[in-house]
Design a protein around this motif. Structure first.
Motif, PDB file in Angstrom:
ATOM      1  N   MET A   1      62.965   5.936  68.580  1.00  0.00           N
ATOM      2  CA  MET A   1      62.521   5.383  66.809  1.00  0.00           C
ATOM      3  C   MET A   1      62.219   6.521  65.869  1.00  0.00           C
ATOM      4  O   MET A   1      61.571   7.414  66.358  1.00  0.00           O
ATOM      5  N   THR A   2      63.312   6.288  65.079  1.00  0.00           N
ATOM      6  CA  THR A   2      62.602   7.099  63.996  1.00  0.00           C
ATOM      7  C   THR A   2      61.492   6.807  63.115  1.00  0.00           C
ATOM      8  O   THR A   2      61.681   5.344  62.584  1.00  0.00           O
ATOM      9  N   LEU A   3      60.942   7.659  62.119  1.00  0.00           N
ATOM     10  CA  LEU A   3      59.872   7.710  61.653  1.00  0.00           C
ATOM     11  C   LEU A   3      60.215   7.967  59.804  1.00  0.00           C
ATOM     12  O   LEU A   3      60.621   8.457  59.368  1.00  0.00           O
ATOM     13  N   ASP A   4      59.944   7.124  59.185  1.00  0.00           N
ATOM     14  CA  ASP A   4      60.642   7.087  57.921  1.00  0.00           C
ATOM     15  C   ASP A   4      59.215   8.670  57.149  1.00  0.00           C
ATOM     16  O   ASP A   4      58.183   8.825  57.353  1.00  0.00           O
ATOM     17  N   PRO A   5      60.279   8.990  56.375  1.00  0.00           N
ATOM     18  CA  PRO A   5      59.605  10.251  56.367  1.00  0.00           C
ATOM     19  C   PRO A   5      58.107  10.336  55.202  1.00  0.00           C
ATOM     20  O   PRO A   5      57.647  11.072  55.926  1.00  0.00           O
ATOM     21  N   TYR A   6      58.440   9.247  54.241  1.00  0.00           N
ATOM     22  CA  TYR A   6      56.979   9.335  53.870  1.00  0.00           C
ATOM     23  C   TYR A   6      55.825   8.494  54.804  1.00  0.00           C
ATOM     24  O   TYR A   6      54.781   8.663  53.983  1.00  0.00           O
ATOM     25  N   LEU A   7      56.224   7.721  54.823  1.00  0.00           N
ATOM     26  CA  LEU A   7      54.569   7.809  55.980  1.00  0.00           C
ATOM     27  C   LEU A   7      54.431   8.172  56.395  1.00  0.00           C
ATOM     28  O   LEU A   7      53.076   8.793  57.656  1.00  0.00           O
ATOM     29  N   ARG A   8      55.578   9.916  57.121  1.00  0.00           N
ATOM     30  CA  ARG A   8      55.414  10.860  58.435  1.00  0.00           C
ATOM     31  C   ARG A   8      54.646  11.580  57.321  1.00  0.00           C
ATOM     32  O   ARG A   8      53.534  12.377  57.923  1.00  0.00           O
ATOM     33  N   ASP A   9      55.104  11.511  56.088  1.00  0.00           N
ATOM     34  CA  ASP A   9      53.880  12.757  55.716  1.00  0.00           C
ATOM     35  C   ASP A   9      52.488  12.138  55.318  1.00  0.00           C
ATOM     36  O   ASP A   9      51.587  12.750  55.355  1.00  0.00           O
ATOM     37  N   GLU A  10      52.210  10.807  54.735  1.00  0.00           N
ATOM     38  CA  GLU A  10      50.931  10.117  54.580  1.00  0.00           C
ATOM     39  C   GLU A  10      50.107  10.082  55.650  1.00  0.00           C
ATOM     40  O   GLU A  10      48.833  10.725  56.119  1.00  0.00           O
ATOM     41  N   ILE A  11      50.572  10.527  56.565  1.00  0.00           N
ATOM     42  CA  ILE A  11      49.838  10.634  58.235  1.00  0.00           C
ATOM     43  C   ILE A  11      49.650  12.072  58.639  1.00  0.00           C
ATOM     44  O   ILE A  11      48.567  12.014  58.960  1.00  0.00           O
ATOM     45  N   LEU A  12      50.570  12.689  58.355  1.00  0.00           N
ATOM     46  CA  LEU A  12      50.221  13.885  58.639  1.00  0.00           C
ATOM     47  C   LEU A  12      49.216  14.708  57.608  1.00  0.00           C
ATOM     48  O   LEU A  12      48.152  15.201  57.512  1.00  0.00           O
ATOM     49  N   ALA A  13      49.009  13.465  56.219  1.00  0.00           N
ATOM     50  CA  ALA A  13      47.896  13.915  54.973  1.00  0.00           C
ATOM     51  C   ALA A  13      46.332  13.673  55.273  1.00  0.00           C
ATOM     52  O   ALA A  13      45.651  13.763  54.867  1.00  0.00           O
ATOM     53  N   THR A  14      46.197  13.091  56.879  1.00  0.00           N
ATOM     54  CA  THR A  14      45.253  12.648  57.027  1.00  0.00           C
ATOM     55  C   THR A  14      45.120  13.018  58.060  1.00  0.00           C
ATOM     56  O   THR A  14      43.221  13.202  58.023  1.00  0.00           O
ATOM     57  N   LEU A  15      46.011  14.788  58.395  1.00  0.00           N
ATOM     58  CA  LEU A  15      45.001  14.858  59.863  1.00  0.00           C
ATOM     59  C   LEU A  15      43.694  16.034  59.534  1.00  0.00           C
ATOM     60  O   LEU A  15      42.866  15.644  60.705  1.00  0.00           O
ATOM     61  N   PRO A  16      43.639  15.940  58.694  1.00  0.00           N
ATOM     62  CA  PRO A  16      42.176  16.988  58.338  1.00  0.00           C
ATOM     63  C   PRO A  16      40.562  16.134  58.508  1.00  0.00           C
ATOM     64  O   PRO A  16      40.529  16.476  58.914  1.00  0.00           O
ATOM     65  N   SER A  17      41.052  14.937  57.339  1.00  0.00           N
ATOM     66  CA  SER A  17      40.360  13.755  57.297  1.00  0.00           C
ATOM     67  C   SER A  17      39.458  12.858  58.798  1.00  0.00           C
ATOM     68  O   SER A  17      38.517  12.946  58.834  1.00  0.00           O
ATOM     69  N   LEU A  18      40.990  13.100  59.371  1.00  0.00           N
ATOM     70  CA  LEU A  18      40.477  12.780  60.998  1.00  0.00           C
ATOM     71  C   LEU A  18      40.342  13.259  61.722  1.00  0.00           C
ATOM     72  O   LEU A  18      39.263  12.691  63.041  1.00  0.00           O
ATOM     73  N   ARG A  19      40.034  14.791  61.675  1.00  0.00           N
ATOM     74  CA  ARG A  19      39.690  15.692  62.997  1.00  0.00           C
ATOM     75  C   ARG A  19      38.603  15.539  62.638  1.00  0.00           C
ATOM     76  O   ARG A  19      37.568  15.816  63.276  1.00  0.00           O
ATOM     77  N   ALA A  20      38.011  15.646  61.084  1.00  0.00           N
ATOM     78  CA  ALA A  20      36.134  16.150  60.483  1.00  0.00           C
ATOM     79  C   ALA A  20      35.740  14.745  61.349  1.00  0.00           C
ATOM     80  O   ALA A  20      34.740  14.871  61.933  1.00  0.00           O
TER      81      ALA A  20
END
Length: 183
Positions: free
Chosen positions: A1-20
């Motif tokens: 399954m391929t992930l929509d590039p826009y959705l992938r970028d949105e998920i990656l952008a939340t990484l710092p907040s998720l980690r905090a």
């Protein structure tokens, strides 16, 4: 399954907040990283459940929070044993010894007279009282007591058992030899 590039970028952008957020929940960086990784794996595996146009951050934070609470409930039942000292104290006796002891017992039992074996099995293995065993065999109570005593003594002699600690913890064997092991 391929992930929509826009959705992938949105998920990656939340990484710092998720980690905090994970760090504030766990207090340990390694556990926080594991929690974020598990969150991302669950999110990607269940991306079909995400409704486009809703708040992706809220969805990801909900997954992380639920994972944390699930892990917390599981860890609450676990024993912390970082240095292994608790595990080192745990032991289980090997089963093959009990099986071999039982086989020796079974062979020895076959070599005692039938009337003694019958009395011993009724009292020792079946748990009947001397009176009940006497009634089953149609003999006096004293005869049953004598037969059981002789059978126990003979078995202990055949198995070279002098003390209870030397022999198997197998309940059937211990019950049969109980009278001789207590002395």
């Amino acid at each position: 399954m391929t992930l929509d590039p826009y959705l992938r970028d949105e998920i990656l952008a939340t990484l710092p907040s998720l980690r905090a957020f994970a760090m504030s929940l766990t207090g340990h960086s390694d556990r926080a990283d594991d929690l974020v990784q598990e969150t991302l794996m669950r999110a990607v595996a269940n991306i079909h459940r995400f409704e486009a146009g809703t708040n992706l951050n809220a969805w990801l934070f909900t997954i992380l929070r639920n994972l944390f609470h699930s892990e917390y409930r599981k860890r609450r039942r676990e024993v912390e044993d970082a240095d292994g000292s608790y595990a080192a104290r745990l032991s289980a006796p090997p089963e093959q010894g009990a099986r071999l002891d039982f086989e020796d017992f079974r062979k020895a039992l076959a070599h005692i007279p039938v009337d003694q074996r019958e009395a011993l099995l009724l009292v020792g293995a079946e748990g009947l009282s001397y009176e009940e065993a006497a009634q089953v065999c149609g003999v006096a109570v004293g005869t049953i007591k004598s037969r059981v005593n002789r059978a126990r003594s003979r078995l202990a002699q055949m198995l070279a058992v002098e003390h209870g600690e030397e022999f198997s913890p197998e309940p059937t064997i211990r019950a049969a030899l109980q009278g001789t092991l207590e002395t």
